[in-house]
Design an enzyme around this catalytic site. Structure first.
Site, PDB file in Angstrom:
ATOM      1  N   ARG A 102      46.783  39.664  39.211  1.00  0.00           N
ATOM      2  CA  ARG A 102      46.580  39.592  40.786  1.00  0.00           C
ATOM      3  C   ARG A 102      46.384  38.280  41.304  1.00  0.00           C
ATOM      4  O   ARG A 102      45.456  37.467  40.820  1.00  0.00           O
ATOM      5  CB  ARG A 102      45.281  40.433  40.827  1.00  0.00           C
ATOM      6  CG  ARG A 102      44.779  40.548  42.349  1.00  0.00           C
ATOM      7  CD  ARG A 102      43.764  41.380  42.428  1.00  0.00           C
ATOM      8  NE  ARG A 102      43.053  41.523  43.731  1.00  0.00           N
ATOM      9  CZ  ARG A 102      42.452  40.827  44.431  1.00  0.00           C
ATOM     10  NH1 ARG A 102      41.994  39.636  43.786  1.00  0.00           N
ATOM     11  NH2 ARG A 102      41.958  40.909  45.612  1.00  0.00           N
TER      12      ARG A 102
ATOM     13  N   LYS B 286      39.665  31.282  41.957  1.00  0.00           N
ATOM     14  CA  LYS B 286      38.233  31.760  41.997  1.00  0.00           C
ATOM     15  C   LYS B 286      37.435  30.209  41.493  1.00  0.00           C
ATOM     16  O   LYS B 286      37.930  29.484  41.082  1.00  0.00           O
ATOM     17  CB  LYS B 286      38.001  32.923  40.896  1.00  0.00           C
ATOM     18  CG  LYS B 286      38.255  34.126  41.331  1.00  0.00           C
ATOM     19  CD  LYS B 286      38.127  35.286  40.662  1.00  0.00           C
ATOM     20  CE  LYS B 286      38.715  36.529  41.573  1.00  0.00           C
ATOM     21  NZ  LYS B 286      38.596  37.765  40.786  1.00  0.00           N
TER      22      LYS B 286
HETATM   23  C1  YH5 Z   1      40.019  41.181  40.592  1.00  0.00           C
HETATM   24  O1  YH5 Z   1      39.682  40.195  39.769  1.00  0.00           O
HETATM   25  N1  YH5 Z   1      39.074  40.121  42.714  1.00  0.00           N
HETATM   26  S1  YH5 Z   1      38.424  39.963  45.341  1.00  0.00           S
HETATM   27  C2  YH5 Z   1      36.539  34.479  45.251  1.00  0.00           C
HETATM   28  C3  YH5 Z   1      37.284  33.389  45.526  1.00  0.00           C
HETATM   29  C4  YH5 Z   1      38.843  33.729  45.482  1.00  0.00           C
HETATM   30  C5  YH5 Z   1      39.259  35.033  45.279  1.00  0.00           C
HETATM   31  C6  YH5 Z   1      37.493  31.100  46.316  1.00  0.00           C
HETATM   32  N2  YH5 Z   1      39.629  42.008  43.737  1.00  0.00           N
HETATM   33  C7  YH5 Z   1      39.694  40.994  41.921  1.00  0.00           C
HETATM   34  O2  YH5 Z   1      39.951  37.792  44.810  1.00  0.00           O
HETATM   35  N3  YH5 Z   1      40.504  43.382  41.923  1.00  0.00           N
HETATM   36  C8  YH5 Z   1      38.854  40.772  43.990  1.00  0.00           C
HETATM   37  O3  YH5 Z   1      36.983  32.140  45.428  1.00  0.00           O
HETATM   38  C9  YH5 Z   1      39.759  42.163  42.621  1.00  0.00           C
HETATM   39  N4  YH5 Z   1      40.503  42.005  40.016  1.00  0.00           N
HETATM   40  C10 YH5 Z   1      40.788  43.138  40.555  1.00  0.00           C
HETATM   41  N5  YH5 Z   1      41.460  44.427  40.100  1.00  0.00           N
HETATM   42  C11 YH5 Z   1      37.899  38.390  44.888  1.00  0.00           C
HETATM   43  C12 YH5 Z   1      38.944  37.376  44.929  1.00  0.00           C
HETATM   44  C13 YH5 Z   1      38.302  35.965  45.107  1.00  0.00           C
HETATM   45  C14 YH5 Z   1      37.035  35.672  45.151  1.00  0.00           C
END
Ligand code: YH5
Length: 284
Positions: free
Chosen positions: A258, A224
């Site tokens: 996750r 993130k």
């Molecule tokens: C979470 O924290 N996050 S979707 C932006 C990024 C990288 C990854 C490059 N679903 C979560 O993974 N479910 C998502 O920047 C989730 N907890 C739970 N339970 C977003 C994501 C991401 C967003």
């Protein structure tokens, strides 16, 4: 972590040691091999590798909830996730989770064999709570301030820990009132969802204070943007920072992390588990 577990359908997920949830995005831009193999085939290959690498849960998502991402229709989301869930349930001995907010996707995913509903909107969309309650799947309730499209514009809190805990308390109460039992519930502070870097860091630092009634905690910081800010690193160079953040979350009480990068995360938490078990042996 004494006798912690999560009831996912007929399966009891043991959380006495923390486990890894592998992220399986099935949006059209997540897989490309020049078109030889279909997205579901590529997703199954990626899932097989995550299982070999130590994932206990596979989280299938067809809606991008990254800041600024466009909304997806029910039909598109169903077409993306259902064929993948069916194949995963058939092939792998892990909990299959669906990352969705839509009632119809919840119902169809559970019919296809998903046993964990992971909702970044904490079952606040119309019919979502009822759809989850009508199933025997587990539920992950996540905190978010605002909506994905605009949530990073100007996040604001009085006391971020207190507000996240109060929100999760309310959603846990709503779930229980609809018939979702305690042993099927887990919570997530929603790292990066309507939060500044400082809010995110506070949540990790005080992770042990956010869980109502000592429910299992899910945590996701993998790749993130706040990790990118700390490291001044683009998204393809956030592995080591992401592993460090997952390990720190586990040390502060997270039960399910996750992540995109299952193998390095599994190795890091397995080393930490051995040390924690050793310190428990010398305690009495
Ligand atoms: C979470 O924290 N996050 S979707 C932006 C990024 C990288 C990854 C490059 N679903 C979560 O993974 N479910 C998502 O920047 C989730 N907890 C739970 N339970 C977003 C994501 C991401 C967003």
């Amino acid at each position: 972590m004494p006798e912690m577990s999560l009831q996912c359908g007929a399966r009891r997920l043991d959380l006495s040691s923390p486990v890894v949830m592998g992220i399986l995005n099935v949006t059209p831009d997540s897989f490309s091999d020049g078109g030889r193999l279909s997205v579901p085939d590529l997703a199954v290959d990626a899932a097989a590798q995550m299982c070999r690498d130590g994932a206990a849960v596979l989280d299938v998502g067809g809606e991008s909830t990254r800041p600024g991402a466009a909304a997806v229709s029910v039909d598109d989301e169903l077409a993306r996730v259902i064929p993948v869930i069916e194949r995963l349930v058939e092939r792998f001995d892990v909990v299959v989770s669906v990352d969705t907010s839509k009632a119809e996707v919840i119902t169809r995913a559970v019919d296809a064999g998903a046993t964990l509903i992971n909702d970044v909107r904490a079952l606040r969309e119309p019919g979502a709570l009822e759809a989850a309650a009508a199933s025997d799947a587990a539920v992950c309730l996540m905190h978010m301030q605002g909506e994905p499209r605009t949530m990073q514009a100007s996040p604001h809190y009085g006391d971020v820990i207190a507000e996240v805990r109060t929100f999760l308390d309310d959603r846990v109460a709503a779930c229980k009132a609809s018939g979702v039992t305690q042993n099927r519930l887990c919570v997530d502070p929603g790292y990066g969802f309507g939060k500044t870097l400082e809010h995110n860091l506070q949540l990790v630092a005080k992770l042990d204070e956010i869980s109502p009634g000592k429910l299992p905690i899910v945590f996701g910081a993998s790749r993130k943007s706040s990790i990118g800010v700390l490291l001044d690193a683009p998204v393809d160079d956030r592995l080591h920072g992401s592993v460090a953040m997952a390990l720190l979350a586990v040390e502060r009480g997270a039960h399910i992390v996750r992540v995109h990068d299952v193998k390095p995360t599994w190795q890091a938490i397995t080393v930490a588990n051995a040390v924690r078990e050793a310190s428990q042996r010398t305690e009495q």
